[in-house]
Design an enzyme around this catalytic site. Sequence first.
Site, PDB file in Angstrom:
ATOM      1  N   ASP A  75      45.094  39.060  33.872  1.00 17.97           N
ATOM      2  CA  ASP A  75      43.813  38.519  33.412  1.00 17.97           C
ATOM      3  C   ASP A  75      43.439  39.020  32.027  1.00 17.97           C
ATOM      4  O   ASP A  75      42.799  38.305  31.254  1.00 17.97           O
ATOM      5  CB  ASP A  75      42.706  38.880  34.406  1.00 17.97           C
ATOM      6  CG  ASP A  75      42.710  37.968  35.614  1.00 17.97           C
ATOM      7  OD1 ASP A  75      43.767  37.375  35.902  1.00 17.97           O
ATOM      8  OD2 ASP A  75      41.669  37.846  36.285  1.00 17.97           O
ATOM      9  N   CYS A  98      47.342  43.583  41.023  1.00 23.66           N
ATOM     10  CA  CYS A  98      46.305  43.138  40.097  1.00 23.66           C
ATOM     11  C   CYS A  98      45.450  41.993  40.628  1.00 23.66           C
ATOM     12  O   CYS A  98      45.582  41.568  41.763  1.00 23.66           O
ATOM     13  CB  CYS A  98      46.924  42.839  38.739  1.00 23.66           C
ATOM     14  SG  CYS A  98      47.420  44.366  37.890  1.00 23.66           S
ATOM     15  N   ASP A  99      44.608  41.465  39.738  1.00 22.35           N
ATOM     16  CA  ASP A  99      43.389  40.763  40.104  1.00 22.35           C
ATOM     17  C   ASP A  99      43.512  39.687  41.179  1.00 22.35           C
ATOM     18  O   ASP A  99      42.774  39.677  42.143  1.00 22.35           O
ATOM     19  CB  ASP A  99      42.768  40.149  38.850  1.00 22.35           C
ATOM     20  CG  ASP A  99      42.265  41.209  37.890  1.00 22.35           C
ATOM     21  OD1 ASP A  99      42.734  42.349  37.974  1.00 22.35           O
ATOM     22  OD2 ASP A  99      41.416  40.902  37.055  1.00 22.35           O
ATOM     23  N   GLU A 135      36.640  33.974  33.492  1.00 23.95           N
ATOM     24  CA  GLU A 135      35.899  35.220  33.354  1.00 23.95           C
ATOM     25  C   GLU A 135      35.270  35.300  31.964  1.00 23.95           C
ATOM     26  O   GLU A 135      35.859  34.836  30.989  1.00 23.95           O
ATOM     27  CB  GLU A 135      36.826  36.418  33.567  1.00 23.95           C
ATOM     28  CG  GLU A 135      37.311  36.553  34.992  1.00 23.95           C
ATOM     29  CD  GLU A 135      38.173  37.768  35.219  1.00 23.95           C
ATOM     30  OE1 GLU A 135      38.437  38.077  36.382  1.00 23.95           O
ATOM     31  OE2 GLU A 135      38.579  38.405  34.223  1.00 23.95           O
ATOM     32  N   SER A 188      34.746  39.441  34.487  1.00 26.95           N
ATOM     33  CA  SER A 188      35.811  40.407  34.722  1.00 26.95           C
ATOM     34  C   SER A 188      35.255  41.595  35.485  1.00 26.95           C
ATOM     35  O   SER A 188      34.065  41.912  35.404  1.00 26.95           O
ATOM     36  CB  SER A 188      36.380  40.872  33.384  1.00 26.95           C
ATOM     37  OG  SER A 188      37.106  42.064  33.521  1.00 26.95           O
TER      38      SER A 188
END
Length: 618
Positions: A81, A122-123, A491, A517
């Site tokens: 991201d 991760c995200d 984001e 974010s």
Amino acid sequence: MPAYRSRTTTHGRNMAGARGLWRATGMKDSDFGKPIIAVVNSFTQFVPGHVHLKDLGQLVAREIEAAGGVAKEFNTIAVDDGIAMGHDGMLYSLPSRELIADSVEYMVNAHCADAMVCISNCDKITPGMLMAAMRLNIPAVFVSGGPMEAGKVVLKGKTHAVDLIDAMVAAADSAMSDEDVQTMERSACPTCGSCSGMFTANSMNCLTEALGLSLPGNGSVLATHADRKRLFVEAGHTIVDLARRYYEGDDASVLPRNIANFKAFENAMTLDIAMGGSTNTVLHLLAAAREAELDFSMKDIDRLSRRVPCLSKIAPSVSDVHMEDVHRAGGIMAILGELDRAGLLDTSCTTVHSETLGAALARWDIRQSNSESVRTFFRAAPGGVPSQTAFSQDRRYDELDLDREKGVIRDAAHAFSKDGGLAVLYGNIALDGCIVKTAGVDASILTFSGPVKVFESQDDAVSAILTNKIVAGDVVVIRYEGPRGGPGMQEMLYPTSYLKSKGLGKACALITDGRFSGGTSGLSIGHVSPEAAEGGLIGLVRDGDRISIDIPNRTISLDVSEAELAKRGEEERARGEAAWTPKDRKRNVSAALQAYAMLTTSAANGAVRDVKRRFGKN
């Protein structure tokens, strides 16, 4: 007693061809009858949180085999991201969550795997794998790559712990010299691992501990520390045990939906609120609950947010506190322990590693545990040496952080605030709710009212901020950036970071039907639902209107009369096919993103797909 799913491809005369193919992967006669465990990896060289995972799937595989199972590894995609931020690449981030969930389903069901170990970090990777686990409902254990070490930088003679967000803010601050910005950039991300604060990746990896699907320390022990290897080793042994308990012992309690039940989701959200997790976690928990067929909604999150205090503040909510500091204070088990002592947890929930959450806390909460090995585990420290290699150092702190009055983790009596770190606001502009990370909001602006400046893309808002068109007291509204309107629900890290760099972080509000974010702080209100593209009132806001925000009372309102709003609604609908679309925005939307937009739903529903709505099925 359920039969092993893998028997579909490993038993019977008619499966001779399939067995032949299995043999070509290395299986032997003695393997046909063992549980086949999918090792779901997400290694990629694009993402620092995943760059060190290449060999870890095989580490888990060898442990599965040692425990009597058959391991078969495959990979999912992983989007960074931070690298995708600030340009059209961010349109692909949230949609990648659905692709990850689907890819896991495709591989596991196509090959009839019996269970799986999910190696994420991760995200969108942890949420995507979590959705798949709840959808498939076969034994599963999660183990993440771990957080990166915080960077260390010396500015004006003082040493500061820094991260990616600090580098972004510094780069936009004209008062910072090029030399200092470069120093910050080179120091911000020193090792492999997920970004070092309580951003989305680390938030989600912490929440898997509360859901009962990962081992203690999963969310907090550093990617570089040798202690993390134990999690991967134990994951391999644990998943074989869970598979045998289910398929050979008819013990359905080990299935993800029975571990991560409604009470476990409440526990996870309670933790999220207490630790001031990323607002993205709301989307992902709602989506995972939907896959589990649980009626867990924004109303439940609102209910919990009104009774759970904020027990920890970690970057970006405060500077100089990162995941390595949380681990030193006892990690997620310590926060859960404080919540339990405050009567805010259901400790009867089961986990993949302990009979109950209560039993897990008795061993792993450093205020309860008498285990010296547990205390040693939580003294794991950063190595302070740049590295892209897992388990590359074994440094330890001399002492734990046991201060529950002024330390990184507080008890309920000494909470940072009575209200928790996340809140749901409702009002005419957000009939279905919106989310704010209150842990990152300065107390002086918990109530706020100001004139609106409207933008129909993130790019336009960024341009206005950088050219000083936004002033103290403004309410910046960025719309048509929701799941459908973006599409992809971008984001808004750059707008919030640039507001901070301009000294407006405590002087302005930013409201969007997009999202933020995990690195965002300030009065940043996202997930406004319904979004503009679905006829939400945010689509009727005009420059010069006033918006009033009251976080303590959980309200947000557009201060415009109902008659005027009705008139604006008629004018918008009169645009015909162009109604509820941005007027002047030029954006190339690929076929893949168009397909996502056709099927996605509101942020209030986790932005999951609704195939039934699209194709009119019941």
